[in-house]
Every structure is written in structure tokens, then in C-alpha cells.
Write a protein that holds these residues in place. Structure first.
Motif, mmCIF file in Angstrom:
data_model
loop_
_atom_site.group_PDB
_atom_site.id
_atom_site.type_symbol
_atom_site.label_atom_id
_atom_site.label_comp_id
_atom_site.label_asym_id
_atom_site.label_seq_id
_atom_site.Cartn_x
_atom_site.Cartn_y
_atom_site.Cartn_z
ATOM 1 N N ASN A 41 0.758 -1.157 0.062
ATOM 2 C CA ASN A 41 -0.062 0.043 0.028
ATOM 3 C C ASN A 41 0.778 1.081 0.032
ATOM 4 O OD1 ASN A 41 -2.174 -1.517 0.059
ATOM 5 N ND2 ASN A 41 -2.791 -0.981 1.994
ATOM 6 N N LYS A 45 1.442 2.219 -7.204
ATOM 7 C CA LYS A 45 0.895 1.514 -8.197
ATOM 8 C C LYS A 45 -0.644 1.978 -8.500
ATOM 9 C CE LYS A 45 -0.567 -2.449 -4.921
ATOM 10 N NZ LYS A 45 -0.805 -1.503 -4.121
ATOM 11 N N SER A 46 -1.423 2.456 -7.640
ATOM 12 C CA SER A 46 -2.672 3.078 -7.962
ATOM 13 C C SER A 46 -2.567 4.489 -8.565
ATOM 14 C CB SER A 46 -3.567 3.014 -6.971
ATOM 15 O OG SER A 46 -3.873 1.964 -6.456
ATOM 16 N N THR A 47 -1.499 5.233 -8.370
ATOM 17 C CA THR A 47 -1.134 6.334 -8.855
ATOM 18 C C THR A 47 -0.750 6.147 -10.461
ATOM 19 O OG1 THR A 47 -0.459 7.127 -6.817
ATOM 20 C CG2 THR A 47 0.135 8.437 -8.689
ATOM 21 N N ALA A 49 -1.676 3.747 -12.183
ATOM 22 C CA ALA A 49 -3.001 3.387 -13.176
ATOM 23 C C ALA A 49 -3.678 4.782 -13.639
ATOM 24 C CB ALA A 49 -3.643 2.426 -12.505
ATOM 25 N N LYS A 50 -3.846 5.566 -12.554
ATOM 26 C CA LYS A 50 -4.647 6.882 -12.772
ATOM 27 C C LYS A 50 -3.606 7.594 -13.684
ATOM 28 C CE LYS A 50 -6.871 6.987 -8.403
ATOM 29 N NZ LYS A 50 -6.390 6.733 -6.894
ATOM 30 N N PHE A 86 -12.791 -0.174 -10.511
ATOM 31 C CA PHE A 86 -12.143 0.245 -9.429
ATOM 32 C C PHE A 86 -12.360 -0.861 -8.349
ATOM 33 C CE2 PHE A 86 -12.771 3.976 -11.722
ATOM 34 C CZ PHE A 86 -11.795 4.670 -11.574
ATOM 35 N N GLN A 87 -11.717 -0.576 -6.975
ATOM 36 C CA GLN A 87 -11.699 -1.502 -5.812
ATOM 37 C C GLN A 87 -13.234 -1.895 -5.346
ATOM 38 O OE1 GLN A 87 -9.766 -0.186 -2.454
ATOM 39 N NE2 GLN A 87 -9.411 -2.052 -1.850
ATOM 40 N N ASP A 164 -8.149 -2.120 -10.770
ATOM 41 C CA ASP A 164 -7.361 -1.502 -9.634
ATOM 42 C C ASP A 164 -7.776 -2.001 -8.361
ATOM 43 O OD1 ASP A 164 -5.670 -0.062 -7.852
ATOM 44 O OD2 ASP A 164 -6.446 1.688 -8.355
ATOM 45 N N GLU A 165 -7.205 -3.276 -8.133
ATOM 46 C CA GLU A 165 -7.670 -4.122 -6.873
ATOM 47 C C GLU A 165 -9.169 -4.545 -6.793
ATOM 48 O OE1 GLU A 165 -6.434 -2.753 -2.989
ATOM 49 O OE2 GLU A 165 -4.563 -1.942 -3.698
ATOM 50 N N ILE A 196 -3.926 -4.515 -11.091
ATOM 51 C CA ILE A 196 -3.293 -3.983 -9.906
ATOM 52 C C ILE A 196 -4.004 -5.125 -8.693
ATOM 53 C CG2 ILE A 196 -3.052 -2.255 -8.077
ATOM 54 C CD1 ILE A 196 -3.210 -0.401 -10.598
ATOM 55 N N THR A 197 -3.159 -5.655 -7.849
ATOM 56 C CA THR A 197 -3.770 -6.566 -6.848
ATOM 57 C C THR A 197 -2.711 -6.812 -6.021
ATOM 58 O OG1 THR A 197 -4.604 -8.871 -6.920
ATOM 59 C CG2 THR A 197 -2.701 -8.717 -8.616
#
Lengths: 279, 288
Positions: A41, A45-47, A49-50, A86-87, A164-165, A196-197
Motif C-alpha cells: 500500500n 501502483k494506483s497512482t 494506473a491513474k 475500481f476497488q 485497480d484491486e 493491480i492486485t
């Protein structure tokens, strides 16, 4: 090979903070490839993807999606090529019924009514949710919700699907459903997938695996190669895949184990052979 | 004392309307003081309804729930429900969504103040709770919203612990955390159970966690309590799990396959570490 995504020297920090959430990341993804991204966390990684979807703009560096350089003028064209799941499935529902929800993206693109009805119907059949078309999304299970979210993405026929997760809030059964479905859909439509996982066993299915740590791409390659590096995975706060976890524990107990990556069935077979060869 | 007893508990939503749904049927179970109980069951099995009853958020339609010396029934007053609630700390799913104060310390001390403690007393309790969950003192004056996801969750859990609950109810407490965050959070609860004698009730989809940490497992299916037993009794019987729409823990799956190939396990392994220990022993004894 045709690069569908190309990221060059991406640097990004959030306003008022000097820390580079993306710290000079570069990579290419080929058309039709399945890339899994792992990292703890806050690793960035999410940044990342965005940034690819143009949901935030880089401090410096370049993103090219399907030949288009991402900038203010191209951001809508770039986004039309990408489907994002999204998550939390509850945060992305807009329709009063399942069918309305899947239709939302098509309506925004002014698709005519007859075509839209056909496309929604087809997408819901593909994710095996057509029986629920008139239901309220709120009454569905987590796995069903994410399948509807996937239907919404499929109806738009994107070239790239980013998750994303997307399975992290689901129970094990729901997670399995979504991953199997994604594989099926990918075979059919040949889109490119970025997942992303945190589920390390899920990443073994990808063509390529990226490990992101403190905003840098520290490792990339075939899952077999990266997943057998248990020292690195543990150092970076990640899980070991099941087979490698057992091998790692046995090694600690001074049992000699093969170096190369093995999934859990391979480990079981190998152990049973060892046992029977002793008798 | 915080022994919990469900006696003939039924619960229906929207009683007396055409929409009446019977969500729990005749639940009888005893959860002893200072135990660690895992409640497992697929989505819609009734496990959330069960813990909402326990926290006095809803009243049973029939039957009684005893927590220590207090009893809840269909006729309990709000103040009676309040008495039970003061013994119980409830960590909801994604508890960090409920953080709201300017600083970590203010957020954690809000709960005790709300239950009648003075500001000074609440700050002492908040600091103790920060220590319990492993949050450094230097974070006390920081905004909770600047922290990482794992740290925010710790702040939220500290806020619950600052109210000194005898019973801690955890609803999917590791959802959305990365693997390290998940391990650390589960270790934290295990420590609270062992060192601080807190009665822990864990609602989870993670069979591995139920197997590794709990000393009693309750299996819910379709509003019924279908099984209660030790992790060993529950998880060494994969058919029973499948029948109740539950996944088999990875360790159980591997142990079953290894048994077919000639390995013997006693006791039945509930964690990968235990499985590896027994496998290593059998490989070594053969080579001697």
C-alpha cells in the motif's frame, strides 16, 4: 511488437509534498499483453494506473496510449480506449437497475437506442448477469457487482482494461468468478489487461509481472522468475505464492528444495516423489 | 465477565409486513469469556445480523442474548441496549472511513469522551490505545488523513480500544490492506486476545485466518448456525465446508493432496508453517 501503452520517465508528487509517488518510471506494454502490478500500500501502483488514464497529470515524463501522447487535448480520446474497474463496486454504480448501469457509458457516447439495448444485453449475457438486468445493483453480491462493472466496461469495447484491486473486497468465490470471467473476455476481445492486485496467486496467470516499490519499478519479467524470488517479495512486504511459501518454509527447516518457480500442485507432486523414493 | 449466550434467538426484518424476512433461525450458542471466536459463512448467511444483535444495534424477534449479567430480548429498552454496547468494541468494515478529527489523538479520544470521560481521562486512554496498536507518539498531533491506509486503520482500531471494551467484534478487519498490513493487523488482535484478555469475535471470509487464530469457529448458512467447533474439527472436514458454500483453506487443500501421496498428518495442520514442519519431519525420518 506493437506498444499499446508506453510510459517514459514518469515523475509525480501530490501537491504540497516533496515525495515522488512515481519516481522516474518507464515501461512499455504490448498490445494484447496481460500485466499484473504488485507492491505494498502506498507504493504508487494506483497512482500509476491513474496517470495512464489521465486522472492525474505527471510533473514530468510522458504517457503514450495506442499512439496518442496523453495531454489536455487527447485525454478524452485516451480515456475512450481504456475501461477502468475500481476497488469498491458500490462507488461506481450510477444506474437504478443493472441494465441502466451498463448502458450509462453508451448513453454518454450517444449510441442510438436499439444498438444500446442490444449491446447491454450482449454484455450482460457475457458476464452471465442477464437474468439480473432489471434488478437494483445494491441487492447484488460483491462478485456480481464487479461482473456488472465488467459488463459496463465490455460494452464500450475498450482496447485496454485496467483493474485497480477490483477483487480485493470480494469473498474468495467472488474473486474466482471475476478472474475467470476476465480471462474468458480477454480471449474473446484480445484487449490488453493491467491488473493491480494484492492476491499473489492471481499474478501467476499474467504474461508479465511488475513490482513497484516507493514509486520505482524495481522488477519486471515473467511471473515464474519474479515469484521464485522469495527474498525480494518478503523484503518488499508482499506475500509468497502458495507453492513458493511451502518451499520457503521447508528450506528454513533445512530441506533441500528446487530453485525454480513451482505452483502448489508441482510442489505437492515433488514432495510425494521425494517421500516415495525414500521407501 | 463477558460470557455471551444466545438462547433460541430468531430475527426477522420488517416483522408484520409482507416483506418480512426471517434472517436468523433458532440460534443457540455459548461464547466463553476471553475466547477467540471466528464466524464464517458466505455473503447473506446471517453472520452480519448475528453480530449486529450482539452489539445491541437490533433486538431479537424472539429469544434472548446474554452478555455477562445483561440480557437483551425483544422488549429491551434503549438504555439496556446501551449497557451491553458499553462492553463491546465494534470495528466495522473499512473503519478508517469514519475518522473525522483534526488530529490522531483527538480522533481516538472522541469515543471515551462520548461515553462520559473527561478530556484529560480520555487523552490518557487514547495514549494507552495508541501504544496497544503500535502507533508512535510522534503521530499524535498529525492529521489522520495524512497517514497510510494501514496506519489509518490502526487509528480507527485504537479509537475502539480507548473505550476499554471487554469484547471486540471485528467485521472483515483486513479487507483492502496489503499482505504486510494484513499480517500485522491479525497479529495485533491475537496479542490483544492473549495479553489483554479481550474476548475477540472475528467475522471473516479468510478461512486461513479463522483456522490460524480462533479457538472456536461458528459456521453460518442460510440463517442457521450449522456448526460450532474447534478449527481442527471444522477445517479437517472439507466436505462440510463445501456444503456450506465456504472455501477450503489453502493449507487444508495441500494437506489433503499430500495425504493421497503418502504423507500423514497428526494433528491436522491449520497453518502452512505447521504443515511444512510435519512434512520436513517425515522427509528427514526417512533419510535417516
Amino acid at each position: 511488437m506493437n506498444n499499446i501503452i508506453s510510459v517514459q520517465n514518469a515523475i509525480f508528487s501530490y501537491p504540497g509534498n516533496d515525495i515522488h509517488v512515481l519516481n522516474d518510471i518507464s515501461f512499455d506494454v504490448s498490445q494484447g499483453e496481460w500485466v499484473a502490478i504488485i507492491g505494498h500500500n502506498g507504493s504508487g501502483k494506483s497512482t500509476l494506473a491513474k496517470a495512464i488514464d489521465g486522472l492525474l497529470s505527471l510533473d514530468s515524463g510522458q504517457v503514450v496510449v495506442d499512439g496518442l501522447e496523453l495531454n489536455e487535448n487527447t485525454v478524452w480520446d485516451v480515456r475512450s480506449k481504456i475501461g477502468f474497474v475500481f476497488q469498491n463496486p458500490d462507488n461506481q454504480f450510477v444506474g437504478a437497475t443493472v441494465a441502466d448501469d451498463v448502458a450509462f457509458g453508451l448513453e454518454n457516447r450517444h449510441v442510438d437506442h436499439a444498438t444500446m439495448v442490444a449491446k447491454v444485453d450482449e454484455a450482460l449475457k457475457l458476464v452471465r448477469m442477464d437474468k439480473y438486468a432489471d434488478r437494483e445493483p445494491a441487492g447484488l453480491s460483491g462478485g456480481q457487482k464487479q461482473r456488472v462493472a465488467l459488463a459496463g466496461v465490455i460494452a464500450m469495447q475498450p482496447k485496454i482494461v485496467i483493474l485497480d484491486e477490483a477483487t480485493s473486497m470480494l469473498d474468495p468465490q467472488g474473486r474466482q468468478e471475476v478472474i475467470e470471467l476476465l480471462h474468458e473476455l480477454k480471449q474473446r476481445y484480445k484487449f490488453t489487461v493491467l491488473t493491480i492486485t494484492h492476491d499473489i496467486d492471481e499474478t501467476a496467470l499474467a504474461d508479465r509481472l511488475f513490482v513497484i516499490d516507493d514509486g520505482s519499478l524495481i522488477s519486471s519479467g515473467e511471473p515464474e522468475k519474479i515469484l521464485s524470488d522469495s527474498k525480494m517479495l518478503l523484503e518488499k512486504g508482499l506475500d509468497l505464492p502458495l507453492g513458493e511459501h511451502i518451499k520457503h518454509d521447508l528450506k528454513e527447516l533445512k530441506i533441500e528444495v528446487p530453485e525454480e518457480y513451482m505452483n502448489s500442485s508441482q510442489v505437492v507432486n515433488w514432495l510425494c516423489q521425494q517421500l516415495s523414493s525414500m521407501e | 465477565m463477558s460470557t455471551i449466550e444466545f438462547n433460541g434467538v430468531n430475527f426477522s426484518y420488517q416483522v408484520g409486513t409482507p416483506f418480512e424476512v426471517n434472517a436468523l433461525h433458532d440460534i443457540n450458542v455459548r461464547i466463553s469469556d476471553r475466547s477467540y471466536t471466528a464466524i464464517v459463512g458466505h455473503t447473506g448467511s446471517g453472520k452480519s445480523t448475528l453480530i449486529q444483535l450482539l452489539d445491541g444495534l437490533i433486538r431479537p424477534t424472539t429469544g434472548t442474548i446474554k452478555v455477562g449479567n445483561e440480557t437483551i430480548s425483544s422488549t429491551s429498552s434503549n438504555s439496556e441496549l446501551g449497557k451491553i454496547r458499553s462492553k463491546i468494541g465494534f470495528v466495522f468494515q473499512f473503519p478508517e472511513n469514519q475518522l473525522f478529527e483534526e488530529t490522531v489523538l483527538k480522533d481516538i479520544s472522541f469515543g471515551p469522551q462520548n461515553f462520559g470521560k473527561s478530556e484529560d481521562e480520555a487523552i490518557v486512554l487514547a495514549k494507552e490505545a495508541m501504544q496497544l496498536v503500535g502507533l508512535d507518539d510522534s503521530l499524535a498531533q498529525r492529521s489522520p488523513f495524512e497517514l497510510s491506509g494501514g496506519q489509518m486503520r490502526r487509528v480507527a482500531i485504537a479509537g475502539v480500544l480507548a473505550m476499554k471494551p471487554e469484547i471486540l467484534i471485528l467485521d472483515e478487519p483486513t479487507a483492502g490492506l496489503d499482505p504486510r498490513g494484513q499480517r500485522e493487523t491479525m497479529q495485533l488482535f491475537s496479542q490483544l486476545h492473549r495479553k489483554n484478555n479481550i474476548n475477540v469475535i472475528l467475522v471473516t471470509h479468510q478461512m486461513e485466518d479463522a483456522a490460524a487464530f480462533a479457538n472456536q469457529v461458528l459456521v453460518m448458512n442460510d440463517g442457521n448456525l450449522v456448526k460450532a467447533g474447534s478449527p481442527n474439527e471444522i477445517f479437517s472436514n472439507p466436505e462440510g465446508l463445501i456444503g456450506n458454500h465456504l472455501t477450503i483453506p489453502k493449507t487444508t487443500k495441500v494437506a489433503n493432496e499430500l495425504t493421497k501421496g503418502g504423507f500423514r498428518f497428526d494433528p491436522y495442520p491449520l497453518t502452512l508453517e505447521e504443515l511444512s514442519r510435519q512434512v520436513a519431519k517425515q522427509l528427514e525420518s526417512g533419510s535417516n
